[in-house]
Design a protein around this motif. Structure first.
Motif, PDB file in Angstrom:
ATOM      1  N   CYS A 249     -45.441 -37.155  15.262  1.00 46.84           N
ATOM      2  CA  CYS A 249     -45.496 -37.160  16.785  1.00 46.84           C
ATOM      3  C   CYS A 249     -46.257 -35.646  16.988  1.00 46.84           C
ATOM      4  O   CYS A 249     -46.960 -35.734  18.001  1.00 46.84           O
TER       5      CYS A 249
ATOM      6  N   VAL B 241     -49.735 -48.615  14.809  1.00 42.13           N
ATOM      7  CA  VAL B 241     -49.531 -47.175  14.790  1.00 42.13           C
ATOM      8  C   VAL B 241     -47.842 -47.131  15.214  1.00 42.13           C
ATOM      9  O   VAL B 241     -47.612 -47.540  16.329  1.00 42.13           O
TER      10      VAL B 241
ATOM     11  N   TRP C 129     -47.949 -33.689  14.800  1.00 40.32           N
ATOM     12  CA  TRP C 129     -49.538 -33.615  13.919  1.00 40.32           C
ATOM     13  C   TRP C 129     -50.585 -34.685  14.711  1.00 40.32           C
ATOM     14  O   TRP C 129     -51.624 -34.261  14.816  1.00 40.32           O
ATOM     15  N   HIS C 130     -49.964 -35.805  15.327  1.00 39.22           N
ATOM     16  CA  HIS C 130     -50.875 -36.511  15.837  1.00 39.22           C
ATOM     17  C   HIS C 130     -50.887 -36.481  17.409  1.00 39.22           C
ATOM     18  O   HIS C 130     -51.308 -37.505  18.259  1.00 39.22           O
TER      19      HIS C 130
ATOM     20  N   HIS D 176     -47.258 -42.170  11.911  1.00 35.02           N
ATOM     21  CA  HIS D 176     -47.789 -40.940  12.437  1.00 35.02           C
ATOM     22  C   HIS D 176     -46.777 -40.035  12.997  1.00 35.02           C
ATOM     23  O   HIS D 176     -45.820 -40.329  13.751  1.00 35.02           O
TER      24      HIS D 176
ATOM     25  N   HIS E  56     -48.604 -36.971  20.134  1.00 34.97           N
ATOM     26  CA  HIS E  56     -47.891 -38.082  20.772  1.00 34.97           C
ATOM     27  C   HIS E  56     -47.851 -37.745  22.150  1.00 34.97           C
ATOM     28  O   HIS E  56     -46.789 -37.159  22.282  1.00 34.97           O
TER      29      HIS E  56
ATOM     30  N   ASN F 283     -57.449 -34.074  15.412  1.00 31.06           N
ATOM     31  CA  ASN F 283     -56.717 -35.146  14.602  1.00 31.06           C
ATOM     32  C   ASN F 283     -56.628 -36.328  15.244  1.00 31.06           C
ATOM     33  O   ASN F 283     -56.769 -37.377  14.727  1.00 31.06           O
ATOM     34  N   LYS F 284     -56.593 -36.296  16.672  1.00 34.06           N
ATOM     35  CA  LYS F 284     -56.602 -37.488  17.607  1.00 34.06           C
ATOM     36  C   LYS F 284     -57.751 -38.118  17.708  1.00 34.06           C
ATOM     37  O   LYS F 284     -57.782 -39.221  17.580  1.00 34.06           O
TER      38      LYS F 284
ATOM     39  N   ASP G   7     -58.162 -39.917  14.327  1.00 29.25           N
ATOM     40  CA  ASP G   7     -57.436 -41.157  14.360  1.00 29.25           C
ATOM     41  C   ASP G   7     -58.153 -42.245  15.200  1.00 29.25           C
ATOM     42  O   ASP G   7     -58.036 -43.602  14.709  1.00 29.25           O
TER      43      ASP G   7
ATOM     44  N   TYR H 142     -45.154 -44.275  15.676  1.00 24.87           N
ATOM     45  CA  TYR H 142     -44.862 -42.882  15.726  1.00 24.87           C
ATOM     46  C   TYR H 142     -43.528 -42.425  15.340  1.00 24.87           C
ATOM     47  O   TYR H 142     -42.587 -43.416  15.317  1.00 24.87           O
TER      48      TYR H 142
ATOM     49  N   ILE I 184     -54.885 -30.327  17.030  1.00 25.41           N
ATOM     50  CA  ILE I 184     -54.286 -31.708  17.018  1.00 25.41           C
ATOM     51  C   ILE I 184     -55.210 -32.557  18.016  1.00 25.41           C
ATOM     52  O   ILE I 184     -55.299 -33.847  17.866  1.00 25.41           O
TER      53      ILE I 184
END
Ligand SMILES: [Zn+2]
Length: 142
Positions: free
Chosen positions: A66, A114, A68-69, A64, A71, A94-95, A98, A116, A91
């Motif tokens: 950092c 996962v 875009w997802h 993933h 972090h 997205n999370k 996920d 990062y 975002i």
């Protein structure tokens, strides 16, 4: 949280937005391959289209970005100063996706890993790969 993105961080973030076959993913693939693992890629039939699928170990791996997802607590995740609210929602969404994907996979007895992208950065890569290997050996010993 930093006010301004450094040039390095910004170009790093931009490079992640492209998605597939990003460099950190390639590093993970190359490493596992060299260790003798075999895997499928971007399996569309599985929730979230995992980057790597190791059927033998019933394990999927997501690599993933950092940014875009989202972090949490990571220096590569800072919301841009323009269109801040739009990015925040994007975002957040997205999370949510996920975690839905991970839940669905786990309920089908997949192990989900996962990684990062910051964990593949030079200084942390070795540790990350060690952890990865210990995951597989712990499964193999069951
Ligand atoms: Zn990160």
């Amino acid at each position: 949280m930093a006010d301004v993105h450094s040039k390095e961080v910004r170009s790093y973030n931009m490079s992640q937005i492209k998605g597939k076959n990003t460099k950190p993913e390639m590093l993970v693939r190359r490493y596992l391959h060299a260790q003798g693992f075999r895997y499928g890629l971007h399996n569309k039939k599985l929730p979230g289209k995992p980057d790597l699928v190791l059927r033998k170990y019933k394990t999927v791996i997501f690599v993933h970005g950092c940014f875009w997802h989202g972090h949490e607590g990571c220096k590569y995740f800072t919301i841009p100063k323009t269109r801040t609210e739009w990015w925040r929602q994007k975002i957040k969404r997205n999370k949510e996706l996920d975690s839905q994907h991970i839940k669905a996979l786990k309920s089908n007895n997949w192990h989900v890993i996962v990684i990062y992208q910051c964990e593949i950065k030079k200084d942390r890569r070795e540790k990350t790969f060690e952890n990865l290997l210990s995951h597989f050996s712990s499964i193999a010993n069951v």
